[in-house]
Structure formats: C-alpha cells, structure tokens
Design a protein around this motif. Structure first.
Motif, mmCIF file in Angstrom:
data_model
loop_
_atom_site.group_PDB
_atom_site.id
_atom_site.type_symbol
_atom_site.label_atom_id
_atom_site.label_comp_id
_atom_site.label_asym_id
_atom_site.label_seq_id
_atom_site.Cartn_x
_atom_site.Cartn_y
_atom_site.Cartn_z
ATOM 1 N N GLU A 137 42.432 47.403 46.878
ATOM 2 C CA GLU A 137 43.568 48.287 46.580
ATOM 3 C C GLU A 137 43.210 49.738 46.906
ATOM 4 N N PHE A 180 49.493 43.148 44.223
ATOM 5 C CA PHE A 180 48.523 43.948 44.975
ATOM 6 C C PHE A 180 49.201 45.182 45.589
ATOM 7 N N VAL A 184 48.612 49.206 44.859
ATOM 8 C CA VAL A 184 48.257 50.194 45.887
ATOM 9 C C VAL A 184 49.201 51.390 45.765
#
Ligand SMILES: [Zn+2]
Length: 385
Positions: A137, A180, A184
């Motif tokens: 990330e 995910f 980020v």
C-alpha cells in the motif's frame, strides 16, 4: 524516504529489455506464486537464474518475464527502472473472437509499455501477510503520487488485463483488492491505516455444513463466482469432469458453495450454479437415464479432437488425429512451426508439436509436459467454444 529501494538487475533480453516505456497509466498488482520466497529471491531469480536458464534453451522454450517492484513483509525492491518496460502483463490466457482477451482499455495494446508491475510475495500457505499488504500500500501510494494516478481507478490486477488468475488471493476474494485500493487512497491523504489480519484468502462464507467430495462438474466451462449471482466476479472456469467439493446445505437460489483444488495444489472457493454439479450417486443414475435417451445429433464441434494420449515416440505418431490436435493449437495461435509450410501442421507428433502443446499447457495452468491427454483436450475444447 522512499518505501522501496532500487537494486536494478542487468539489462538482458528476457527480463530487462532496457526499452523505455510510454509513460505510466496504471499500476498492475501481481502475486509471486512462489510460497515463502521473499523479495530478494526474486531479484536473484530475474537477474541471474532465469537469464541463465534461458541461455541454454531454444528460442521457443525461453521464458520472458519480470516485474518492476517486489514486496515482502520486510522490504520492497525495485529491480527494473520505472521508466523501462518489464514483462508482466501482456500474456495470453483466453481468446475472444480470435483475439487475446484484454480487459483494461487504457493499457491496450500492450500493458507492459504503459504500466508498472508490483508483485506481492506470498507466505508458505499462499496468503499475503498483513505486513506485505501494508508495505505494498505504501509503495502504491508513493507511485500514485509520483505518476499522478488515482488509486481507485488506476490500480488494477493482472487478472483484470489478461484474466490470468493473478494475484490469486485477490481473484478468489476481490474484496481484498477493493480494500487495498481504499487503503492506498487513505495513505495518500495521510490517514493512518491498519491492515486487518485475515484467517485465509478465500471468499467470506458462513454457511454451515460439511463438504462432500467427488462432486463432478457436468458442464464445460462452469463458472466459479465470488457471490451467488451471475453478475459477481468470476474466480475461474471449470472444465467438464472437474472434481470439486460441494458444501452441504449451502445452496440458495440455485447457487451452491464449492471448494476446488487445481493440479498445482492451489485451492479456490466460490459459488456455482448447482444444476451443473452432480454427486457420485446422481451421476450414476444420470448415466442410466442418458443411456436410455436418444443420442443427440448435429452437435459436431468446430475443431474435433481425439481422445487418448499423444506424445513424441519413435517412430512418430502420424495421422488425422495428430492433425486435429495441431489444427486446434494453431487456431489458438500455438503453431507447431510458425512460418513453415502450413505452420507445421503435418500430421506428425514430433518435438515441435510437443513444444506447441507445452506452450499451450504453460499458459493455461496445466502441467507443461508436451503430452496431449484428457486435460489438454478439455482445455482446448473450452477455449474453442
Ligand atoms: Zn501476475
């Protein structure tokens, strides 16, 4: 401080061609498919091992593969400069109307020229460690800033481009990938993110009931999905005759939960239309019914394929059956001998035909032994529908 360190492999034609890319439109996430192997092992593999192996092989048997950044629990290594091409997302898995499947329009025609490949290492049990995810990330947040990308739209899975089952944990459970990207996004905004630990990488599924073994798929190309809906993401397709495990009592609205383990030992979970799976007992009674029913006519396949096992023998196996195999392979662009008369379709099962079979098997998740048998036949038939 960067979230990854640069440790470039030497330029070579198989893993780092040294070609400049055409800018970065997307980040492509992968998994290494090497249980337990850390990032540093992949630096050695793509820098030394694979080029050394390729040097001893004929052109057709050589492997062209790589990615830019490898992430494990403790570090991230960039092995190819970010303004160069890596060979990570231009493979051929499926054909649609005679063309290789390509799912991300912005990366056409060749994703390797327009994207950065980020590989997540997997643990011995095939899952992503939370620390590996957290580090990936950070890496993706840094790259999104650098290349002015939007994490939600501009991070894609290898699967989204070519339908390769990669990264497998996020193909079987797409929520992991959704989370995910959201993480980020948060990291880019400076928000602290903790990655939850998952007990496994499968579809979230709470139905009780034990699994029955030896349930057989009775339809070619049966689709395994992440939800009880034909609109949900596809995990993979199962050829006719595949043995799966059905979870008793899991069927709702015709969708049941199954477990499937492939020849490489990878296990997948998901939902299928249960009218296409049969228990041993059902199959036995079904077979009797079938015998009594009228045989179907006018169901001739476009590319008929022989039963049995074909391999390189001395003398070579020759005849119409071999020609059928060669013709089917060529229809999927696996020519026995491209450029030779009739592209090498000569009715003889020689080393070049075995090599075409091998290339086909490699790209389709089969044991790449160059031997044509029931599994290769089934895969060819699925792809030619
Ligand atoms: Zn991949």
């Amino acid at each position: 401080m960067s979230s990854f360190r640069n440790q470039y492999i030497d330029i070579n034609k198989w893993t780092r061609p040294g070609i400049k890319n055409n800018g970065v439109k997307k980040l492509v996430v992968h998994y290494t498919a090497n249980p337990g192997a850390p990032a540093a092992n992949h630096y050695r593999y793509f820098g030394q091992t694979l080029p050394a192996q390729n040097r001893n092989l004929s052109e057709k048997k050589q492997t062209f593969a790589s990615a830019h950044i490898f992430v494990d629990r403790t570090e991230a290594i960039c092995i190819i400069p970010l303004n160069e091409v890596a060979y990570h997302a231009n493979d051929v898995q499926q054909f649609v109307n005679g063309q290789p499947y390509r799912g991300v329009a912005a990366l056409k025609p060749n994703a390797n020229f327009l994207s950065i490949g980020v590989e997540l290492c997997i643990e011995k049990n095939g899952t992503f460690h939370p620390d590996t995810i957290a580090r990936a990330e950070q890496v993706c947040a840094e790259l999104c800033k650098k290349f002015k990308l939007d994490p939600i739209n501009d991070i894609v899975r290898h699967y989204d481009i070519t339908h390769k089952i990669c990264p497998a944990p996020w193909v079987s459970r797409s929520q992991g990938f959704t989370d995910f990207k959201a993480h980020v996004n948060k990291r880019m905004a400076g928000t602290v993110v903790t990655v939850p630990v998952l007990s496994n990488s499968t579809v979230t599924h709470t139905d009780a009931g034990r699994f029955i073994k030896n349930t057989v798929v009775a339809k070619d190309g049966l689709v395994l999905r992440t939800q009880r809906s034909a609109g949900s993401s596809m995990v993979l397709t199962l050829p006719n005759g595949t043995i799966v495990k059905y979870q008793l009592g899991s069927t709702v609205n015709g969708w049941g939960y199954i477990e499937y383990t492939n020849s490489k030992g990878q296990t997948f979970h998901g939902y299928v239309n249960v009218s296409y799976i049969k228990s041993d007992n059902e199959l036995k009674s079904g077979a009797q019914k079938k015998a009594a029913a009228k045989p179907k006519t006018n169901n001739k396949p476009k590319f008929p394929l022989p039963d049995g096992v074909f391999k390189v023998t001395n003398p070579l196996i020759r005849g119409a059956a071999v020609k059928q195999i060669q013709t089917a392979l060529a229809a999927l662009y696996y020519y026995p001998d491209k450029g030779a008369p009739n592209n090498g379709i000569d009715g003889a099962y020689g080393p070049k035909t075995a090599n075409a079979v091998k290339r086909f098997q490699l790209m389709n998740g089969l044991t790449a032994d160059g031997i044509y048998g029931p599994k290769t036949k089934a895969k060819l038939e699925t792809l030619m529908k």
